[in-house]
Scaffold this active site. Structure first.
Site, PDB file in Angstrom:
ATOM      1  CG  LEU A 121      11.014  -7.587  -6.750  1.00 22.71           C
ATOM      2  CD1 LEU A 121      12.131  -8.020  -7.678  1.00 22.71           C
ATOM      3  CD2 LEU A 121      11.245  -6.166  -6.280  1.00 22.71           C
ATOM      4  CB  ILE A 141      -0.954   0.001   1.217  1.00 19.82           C
ATOM      5  CG1 ILE A 141      -1.899  -1.186   1.128  1.00 19.82           C
ATOM      6  CG2 ILE A 141      -1.738   1.305   1.289  1.00 19.82           C
ATOM      7  CD1 ILE A 141      -2.854  -1.306   2.299  1.00 19.82           C
ATOM      8  N   GLY A 142       1.990   1.190   0.729  1.00 22.35           N
ATOM      9  CA  GLY A 142       2.869   2.351   0.863  1.00 22.35           C
ATOM     10  C   GLY A 142       3.403   2.870  -0.468  1.00 22.35           C
ATOM     11  CG  ASP A 196       3.239  -5.698   7.845  1.00 17.19           C
ATOM     12  OD1 ASP A 196       3.406  -5.057   8.912  1.00 17.19           O
ATOM     13  OD2 ASP A 196       4.128  -6.389   7.326  1.00 17.19           O
ATOM     14  CB  CYS A 219      -7.272 -34.330  20.921  1.00 20.69           C
ATOM     15  SG  CYS A 219      -8.802 -33.448  20.721  1.00 20.69           S
TER      16      CYS A 219
END
Lengths: 157, 633
Positions: free
Chosen positions: B61, B32-33, B121, B177
């Site tokens: 990438l 996003i950055g 993140d 279990c």
């Protein structure tokens, strides 16, 4: 740890200080630097009067995860604690302490310790968590009671 | 035509000038950055600062389009800034560091920004930046993506919901279990192979995970005994591994996939309601042992059981060799072919035995590596929404003026919400802050200026008294260090009173929560707690300390502790689809024996303490839980 967790634990401490059942104790443990760790507590559960548990105050550790109060604390007696519903590790098996069962974020420390005290003298034989105590409880009450009384003496008030 | 002419058309000349004077902070230079950086440049912010602690990885990438192969291992923030220079018209300042490091990024540093964009993140950093934004009343635009889903949430301190106003999802774990005895989904088999088997065979110091307090998740004594015994027997298998004795690989196979399964079958209780597992055929094992062809297998196709067993044997051989050469523990890593193949084939063979569909190597890699596919398009959409919304947050659109913060919108994809099936993005208005939020509502905030001298001469006792007098708090107060999760003082704990602040390791960046523990006597009204940020004064101070002016206010005690978490109930039935892709281990367990634990009533008074007060709030979606998520490779 989230602010919610920390502030809620502070609230728990405040509540406990103002109102806790007679004969019980509960306090946060200390960190190496002398400050208090609100995520790990030590508590003492007295056995109820007029039961085979009455002579003891049983030490309990209560560890609150970072996700508390969404997730319940982990509550443990010393490893090897003799009781049909306590795991060999000492972990207490109680529905209110199980995220998938009856845990709710509003359950307080007081309710937890009272629930644990209640469990001491009213074990559930249909839900064994350890072999020795469970076997004795269901097949040899005399032996069971003897062991419980001996254990209570070991944790005498 | 100059780029700004379009902008000027949109925001107008004077607002464009404002935009040119604004400084923004982008936290995170990842998926996003990178998008945010590009968008903020195109929007012509005057100054853009960008922080990231990471270096570039090959797997970034595909979507972090500012990075190239040659940039691998270089810091994300500086590479990103270099990459955008040719179309840049803003002052850019990159930082390599952890945004939570208060030495590099003290509160004072955050002060310079007009707006903050999160491209993070993990929960911890989101919470931290949220708190800084609350301290400074700086608007924050929070965002996140997970696969095709994403959200943005503008946060206007004091006016709208903050990041902590809503409950965040947490991960669950499976009972022992289910993993060890009664798997019913491939995720259980993958967890068995990765978390249990792999560790047992290839690491040196593994105490049985159950002796340190894990519950077994079952009450069946025969079952518990079996699990314990099995753990013991596995250490024998490990000896085969460490002895690098290839001739005994057969024993490993027989133990794991035949003998152990037969033992399980003997505990009949387990199979009353479940399909019985079928031990692996000896024939398959024999055949695989004599087949030495290392056929190349496609990671996207489903291998036959024979191929699985073959690959399993090969991976053990390679791992044995490595263990001998490297003489250190081998750790599972999704990009380590041997370990991945071992885990994937072991999981698949176990799935086969338990009648669970097998999965491809590629699928298992995603699950075992906690991978959520990160989609470039989603990141671009979310970052685009984030930056566009900033125009309204900064009130730069004269034809859509922001009269009230709650006129602003958040946005999230429909899939993340389950609210609407026929539109991609929903954008409800922001809600006011949750009155029970411990971060935005039930606390006042201020900055304490203190000198170095003050830190080393003022005791905790003195500080407590100063605070008590200044803000008129009662006798019973407490001081909690929220930056280090420790209680320093309360009515029952005065051991540390005599210590100087430096002795308590308090200094720049420490955050203390000062609370009224006494109330007004009726236990209904308390002074609102105050959270203080410690800042080292730049010059001398009278009395070495300067306390901020904070308007005194009260909070009413909650009628029940339930209030603050009540949305949980509203928000539970959220996006379950996520769980298919990620290892959020959140599936409802089948009613296995582990659910037969004690049911007992609560002590009496609990019933009336609980008042069901579910706040009616916007049922917005949870931000996708991205913690512990490694993005796609």
């Amino acid at each position: 740890m989230s602010s919610l967790c920390l502030q809620r634990l502070q609230e728990e401490r405040k509540k406990w200080r103002k109102d806790h059942p007679f004969g019980f104790y509960a306090k946060p443990t200390k960190k190496a630097d002398g400050t208090m760790n609100l995520q790990k507590w030590e508590a003492g559960i007295p056995g109820k009067e007029n039961t085979i548990w009455h002579e003891g105050v049983f030490p309990l550790t209560i560890e609150y995860p970072d996700e508390y109060p969404s997730k319940p604390p982990k509550v443990k007696f010393p490893a090897g604690f003799y009781h049909p519903n306590i795991y060999p590790s000492g972990t207490v098996c109680l529905s209110i302490l199980n995220e998938d069962q009856d845990w709710r974020p509003d359950i307080t420390l007081k309710q937890i310790v009272l629930g644990v005290q209640d469990l001491l003298d009213s074990p559930n034989p249909n839900s064994p968590a350890q072999e020795p105590a469970w076997r004795a409880f269901s097949r040899n009450k005399a032996e069971y009671e003897k062991k419980v009384i001996t254990q209570a003496k070991q944790y005498t008030k | 035509m100059a780029r700004e002419s379009n902008l000027i058309k949109i925001v107008g000349k004077s607002n464009y000038e404002k935009l040119r004077s604004f400084k923004c902070l982008i936290v995170g230079a990842g998926g996003i950055g990178c998008e945010l950086l590009k968008d903020c440049i195109l929007m012509e912010f005057g100054e853009i600062h960008i922080v990231d602690l990471d270096t570039i990885d090959l797997s970034n990438l595909n979507r972090q389009f500012l990075f190239r192969q040659r940039d691998i291992k270089r810091p994300k923030s500086t590479v990103a800034v270099n990459a955008v220079q040719y179309f840049n018209n803003s002052k850019l300042v990159p930082y390599q560091g952890n945004v939570m490091d208060n030495a590099q990024f003290p509160l004072n540093w955050f002060k310079q920004f007009d707006i903050i964009f999160n491209g993070l993140d993990n929960l911890a950093a989101r919470r931290y930046v949220n708190k800084m934004s609350q301290f400074l009343s700086t608007p924050l635009i929070e965002s996140g993506t997970s696969g095709f889903d994403g959200y943005i949430q503008p946060i206007i301190p004091g006016k709208t919901e903050c990041f902590d106003c809503t409950k965040k999802e947490t991960q669950k774990t499976f009972p022992v279990c289910t993993i060890r005895s009664t798997p019913s989904q491939s995720i259980h088999c993958i967890a068995w192979a990765k978390n249990f088997l792999f560790g047992q065979l290839f690491t040196f110091d593994n105490d049985s995970e159950n002796d340190n307090g894990n519950d077994w998740g079952t009450d069946d004594q025969a079952e518990i005994e079996r699990i314990k015994q099995e753990t013991g027997e596995l250490s024998a298998l490990k000896n085969i591994i460490t002895a690098q004795d290839e001739s005994r690989i057969e024993q490993i196979l027989k133990k794991l996939f035949v003998d152990d399964i037969e033992k399980l079958l003997q505990i009949e209780n387990l199979w009353k309601t479940r399909t019985k597992p079928v031990p692996l055929s000896i024939l398959i094992i024999e055949k695989a042992l004599h087949n030495n062809s290392g056929a190349h297998l496609n990671e996207n196709s489903l291998w036959t059981i024979e191929e699985q067993v073959n690959k399993f044997i090969q991976s053990i051989k390679s791992l044995m060799l490595r263990l001998k050469k490297e003489k250190i523990d081998i750790e599972f890593h999704k990009d380590d072919k041997d370990t991945l193949e071992f885990v994937a084939t072991a999981a698949n063979i176990r799935s086969f035995i338990f009648n669970i569909p097998m999965k491809t190597l590629f699928d298992i890699k995603q699950i075992a590596g906690n991978i959520i596919p990160a989609i470039a398009t989603t990141n671009a959409i979310i970052a685009g929404l984030s930056t566009l919304t900033s125009l309204r947050v900064l009130n730069l659109l004269c034809y859509a003026a922001t009269k009230s913060a709650t006129d602003l919108n958040m946005a999230f994809t429909a899939k993340a919400s389950n609210l609407s099936q026929d539109r991609y993005i929903s954008n409800p208005k922001l809600a006011p802050s949750n009155p029970y939020c411990p971060v935005s509502s039930r606390v006042n905030r201020g900055i304490i200026q203190i000198t170095e001298m003050g830190l080393s001469t003022i005791s905790l006792y003195q500080l407590t008294n100063l605070l008590r007098e200044k803000y008129i708090f009662p006798e019973e107060v407490s001081i909690l260090d929220t930056s280090d999760n420790r209680l320093l003082y309360d009515f029952d704990f005065d051991d540390l009173e005599g210590k100087k602040l430096t002795d308590l390791s308090l200094g720049e960046g420490s955050v203390l929560l000062f609370s009224d523990e006494e109330g007004d006597g009726t236990d209904l009204k308390f002074k609102k707690p105050i959270e203080f940020y410690f800042e080292i004064a730049s010059g001398p101070l009278e009395n070495e300390i300067l306390l901020p002016q904070i308007e005194s206010s009260y909070i009413t005690a909650r009628r029940s502790l339930h209030d603050e978490t009540s949305e949980q109930d509203l928000r539970e039935p959220q996006d379950k689809s996520k769980e298919d892709q990620t290892i959020i281990l959140d599936e409802d367990e089948e009613t296995a024996p582990e659910n037969k634990r004690l049911k007992r009533p609560l002590p009496e008074e609990s019933a009336d303490e609980v008042t069901e007060e579910i706040r009616k709030k916007n049922k917005i979606s949870e931000p996708p839980a991205e913690d512990n998520v490694i993005e796609l490779d």
